[in-house]
Design a protein around this motif. Structure first.
Motif, short mmCIF file in Angstrom:
data_model
loop_
_atom_site.label_atom_id
_atom_site.label_comp_id
_atom_site.label_asym_id
_atom_site.label_seq_id
_atom_site.Cartn_x
_atom_site.Cartn_y
_atom_site.Cartn_z
N LEU A 54 19.28 -20.47 -12.55
CA LEU A 54 17.67 -18.97 -13.16
C LEU A 54 18.79 -17.92 -13.26
O LEU A 54 18.83 -16.99 -13.40
N GLY A 55 20.21 -18.08 -12.47
CA GLY A 55 21.41 -16.93 -12.02
C GLY A 55 20.71 -16.51 -10.59
O GLY A 55 21.70 -15.16 -10.38
N VAL A 56 19.73 -16.78 -9.48
CA VAL A 56 19.19 -16.14 -8.77
C VAL A 56 20.04 -17.02 -7.91
O VAL A 56 20.54 -17.61 -7.15
N THR A 57 20.71 -15.65 -6.95
CA THR A 57 21.80 -16.56 -4.84
C THR A 57 20.97 -15.67 -3.97
O THR A 57 20.58 -14.86 -4.17
N GLN A 58 21.78 -15.75 -3.24
CA GLN A 58 21.82 -15.12 -1.53
C GLN A 58 21.95 -13.35 -1.31
O GLN A 58 21.30 -13.28 -0.68
N ASP A 59 22.50 -14.05 -2.48
CA ASP A 59 22.20 -11.53 -2.23
C ASP A 59 21.56 -10.91 -3.19
O ASP A 59 21.34 -9.85 -3.44
N ASP A 60 20.31 -12.02 -4.30
CA ASP A 60 19.95 -11.16 -5.06
C ASP A 60 18.41 -11.17 -4.09
O ASP A 60 17.74 -10.20 -3.98
N VAL A 61 18.14 -12.32 -3.62
CA VAL A 61 16.48 -12.23 -2.67
C VAL A 61 16.45 -13.55 -1.13
O VAL A 61 17.67 -13.80 -1.33
N GLU A 62 16.15 -13.04 -0.43
CA GLU A 62 15.97 -13.96 0.68
C GLU A 62 14.75 -14.94 1.11
O GLU A 62 13.38 -14.40 0.50
N ILE A 63 14.78 -16.20 1.08
CA ILE A 63 13.44 -16.68 1.02
C ILE A 63 13.21 -16.99 2.21
O ILE A 63 13.37 -16.80 2.87
N HIS A 64 11.61 -16.68 1.88
CA HIS A 64 10.56 -16.27 3.24
C HIS A 64 9.97 -17.45 2.81
O HIS A 64 8.95 -17.58 4.24
N GLN A 65 9.20 -18.45 2.17
CA GLN A 65 8.46 -19.48 2.22
C GLN A 65 7.91 -19.89 1.31
O GLN A 65 8.48 -19.85 0.23
N HIS A 66 7.28 -21.86 1.61
CA HIS A 66 7.41 -22.35 0.19
C HIS A 66 6.51 -23.03 0.58
O HIS A 66 6.35 -23.27 1.33
N ALA A 67 5.90 -23.81 -0.86
CA ALA A 67 4.81 -24.58 -0.65
C ALA A 67 4.99 -25.36 -1.93
O ALA A 67 5.07 -25.13 -2.75
N PHE A 68 4.32 -26.47 -1.30
CA PHE A 68 3.30 -27.16 -3.51
C PHE A 68 2.05 -27.11 -3.72
O PHE A 68 1.35 -27.49 -2.51
N TYR A 69 2.01 -27.80 -4.66
CA TYR A 69 0.55 -27.62 -5.03
C TYR A 69 0.35 -28.36 -6.07
O TYR A 69 1.41 -28.35 -6.79
N ARG A 70 -1.12 -29.40 -6.16
CA ARG A 70 -1.93 -29.73 -7.38
C ARG A 70 -2.41 -28.62 -8.80
O ARG A 70 -2.89 -27.90 -7.61
N HIS A 71 -2.45 -28.71 -9.80
CA HIS A 71 -3.75 -28.09 -10.76
C HIS A 71 -4.52 -28.85 -10.55
O HIS A 71 -4.56 -30.17 -11.01
N HIS A 72 -5.85 -28.20 -10.39
CA HIS A 72 -7.49 -28.57 -10.49
C HIS A 72 -7.34 -27.52 -11.41
O HIS A 72 -8.34 -26.62 -11.75
N ILE A 73 -8.80 -28.46 -11.97
CA ILE A 73 -9.34 -28.25 -13.02
C ILE A 73 -10.50 -28.54 -12.66
O ILE A 73 -10.68 -29.63 -13.26
#
Ligand SMILES: Cc1cc2nc3c(=O)[nH]c(=O)nc-3n(C[C@H](O)[C@H](O)[C@H](O)COP(=O)(O)OP(=O)(O)OC[C@H]3O[C@@H](n4cnc5c(N)ncnc54)[C@H](O)[C@@H]3O)c2cc1C
Length: 518
Positions: free
Chosen positions: A258-277
């Motif tokens: 997407l053109g996003v690099t470590q100069d642009d942002v610092e990742i601070h967390q990530h998570a996985f999820y499924r969509h519920h309906i």
């Protein structure tokens, strides 16, 4: 134990996430004795919700909190669909809100928003007792009230709280829902998504525009959150698992294209999820009500999950107030599900459809049906439609050509003494009758007037700026928005509920609504 003689609170709230917090704020604001029980001590650190809109902000305005909250948020400017090659497919600028007062939509940072709300609730300490580190293990009800049993997670001690009503705001995995034997109907989608939250280090072009990267294989949701945070959501492909995206190094393989690099942002967390309906088969069991994710779950595409919980809380809170004060009967509480469930179903449907668009799952016929017709303006996106309810505490039908069931707009007004403000600042917390150029009192039968008076309703005469005022009950509609709205629906007199929805209009009768009539 005598379970009926003593009540520790009028309302016990289980769970202090956004829904429980909103309920506690409303009840505290109304001066209702409330105990909130929350398992965790700290605010949930993941920024799940990303947006609130003008309706939700209007709810918070009624508690005097909108300006404080807005300082933690950024108005949403526009959204666009682009390809990985950088081609812009379409773009929509957010129009000004038709409700008035607040921008149509804000980007938020959920932990910051909850922080403001929690602090605000400390002002209600006289009425609201919030107990953290306490896990509710059981609810038992009888004809008079509910006994809530909990365990202190620090000491292991068991406590009981006796309340007249309980709001189960304990989230999607609600154990209270299970205890009450209420099924959660619907489906959970197979595809797992990874959500990456990052802190911005430097600006990049159009960072503030909500962007959907259109791609059948790897569509991406790319959202500027408030407070210098940014979010990306990616679906995992069938051959991928959580193990493929455990490290930041692995996550960069998603962001770099997407053109996003470590100069642009610092990742601070990530998570996985499924969509519920999913939704609960019923939202009320005796004296216990399901509120927020405990009652319904939707995919995140419409940004309406948390907001629906907040709106649930505002809906049930004023009804509990009226029932606890003895001004309206218990059956009023049945209108909570009658009003909220179809509304949540609508936003769930919008979310599902937006997800299909983002994932390029629409057929050619569906795409063609969505395209603007030659010579006609493009159809208004459903997310921008004015709030309304189909059925509930309303007099007469909630038809498209009737004001009944719809939320009134909020224009700039002047009060009788010439002070300029927003309409809601004059409406207060209760019922208000509005008359177009007349005092509503003069348009009601003696019986109708007595019924609204018993609810403490105020009567206001809405004037245009050119008209001569009558006195202290006047409101001047400075730009004519409210009068035009009333006339569009052929209404000279309206009865407005505490949540700003029209309960009755002279066109279909000004008697109190049937549902919940004393
Ligand atoms: C990736 C993602 C993006 C999202 N984006 C949006 C968005 O843009 N806009 C939006 O409106 N919504 C969004 N949502 C949904 C939103 O986050 C939820 O709808 C919202 O947090 C639900 O609030 P809640 O208070 O009902 O439940 P929760 O936030 O789950 O809170 C429940 C609380 O109850 C407590 N609890 C549970 N059991 C017990 C017990 N037995 N005793 C005591 N306490 C208990 C929990 O500790 C928790 O604090 C998103 C969700 C996800 C996952």
């Amino acid at each position: 134990m005598n379970t009926t003689a003593h009540f520790d609170a009028d309302v016990a709230i289980i769970g202090y996430g956004p829904s429980g917090l909103a309920a506690a704020l409303c009840l505290g604001h109304y001066g209702i004795r409330t105990i909130a029980l929350e398992r965790d001590r700290a605010i949930y650190p993941r920024a799940r919700a990303v947006t609130v809109n003008d309706w939700t902000m209007r709810c918070f305005q009624s508690l005097g909190l909108d300006e404080e909250l807005a300082r933690t948020m950024d108005p949403t400017v526009a959204l666009r669909w682009i390809t990985y090659q950088g081609h812009q497919i379409t773009r929509m600028d957010f129009p000004p809100s038709r409700l008035g007062r607040h921008p149509t939509s804000y980007a938020i940072y959920q932990p910051a928003m909850e922080e403001v709300l929690r602090r605000a609730n400390e002002r209600h300490a006289e009425h609201v007792d919030v107990r953290f580190g306490v896990e509710v293990t059981d609810v038992v009800q009888d004809s008079e009230g509910v006994t809530v049993t909990s365990r202190d997670l620090g000491t292991g001690e068991t406590q009981t709280v006796r309340a007249r009503y309980v709001l189960a705001c304990d989230g999607g995995g609600s154990t209270m829902r299970e205890r009450l034997g209420i099924r959660l109907i619907g489906e959970t989608r197979e595809v797992k998504w990874v959500v990456i939250d990052a802190r911005v280090k430097r600006w990049w072009p159009e960072r503030h525009i909500l962007t959907f990267w259109s791609d059948k294989q790897r569509p991406v949701v790319d959202i500027a959150l408030a407070q210098g945070n940014h979010r990306w959501e990616f679906p995992l492909e069938p051959h991928e698992s959580e193990d493929d995206f455990k490290t930041h190094e692995q996550l960069w393989t998603l962001l770099n294209p997407l053109g996003v690099t470590q100069d642009d942002v610092e990742i601070h967390q990530h998570a996985f999820y499924r969509h519920h309906i999913r939704h609960a088969e019923r939202w009320r069991e005796g004296r216990v009500f399901l509120v927020g994710d405990a009652g319904h779950l939707m995919p995140p595409w419409a940004g309406s999950g948390m907001q629906s919980g907040v709106r649930d809380a505002f809906n049930i809170a004023w009804k509990l107030r009226e029932v606890l004060r003895g001004r309206l009967p218990e059956t009023l509480l049945d209108t909570y599900q009658a009003e909220r469930e179809p509304n949540v179903a609508f936003y769930t449907g919008v979310a599902v459809q937006l997800g299909r668009i983002i994932q390029q799952q629409l057929s050619d016929e569906e795409m063609a049906a969505m395209a603007p017709k030659p010579g006609e303006p493009p159809p208004e996106p459903p997310l921008l439609w004015n709030p309304w309810y189909d059925a509930g505490w309303f007099r007469g039908a909630t038809a498209p050509d009737s004001a009944v069931g719809k939320m009134i707009p909020q224009p700039r007004v002047a009060d009788a003494r010439g002070r300029l403000c927003w309409l809601d600042e004059l409406l207060g917390d209760g019922f208000v009758l509005l008359g177009d150029g007349v005092n509503p009192r003069t348009e009601l039968t003696a019986e109708e007037k007595a019924a609204w008076d018993a609810l403490g309703a105020r009567h206001l005469c809405v004037l245009s700026p050119e008209q001569q005022g009558h006195g202290s009950d006047d409101v001047v509609d400075l730009d004519g928005t409210l009068l035009a709205w009333m006339r569009r629906y052929g209404s000279k007199v309206l009865a407005v509920r505490p949540d700003r929805f029209v309960a009755a209009a002279d066109r279909s009768g000004m008697a109190l609504p049937e549902a919940g009539r004393p």
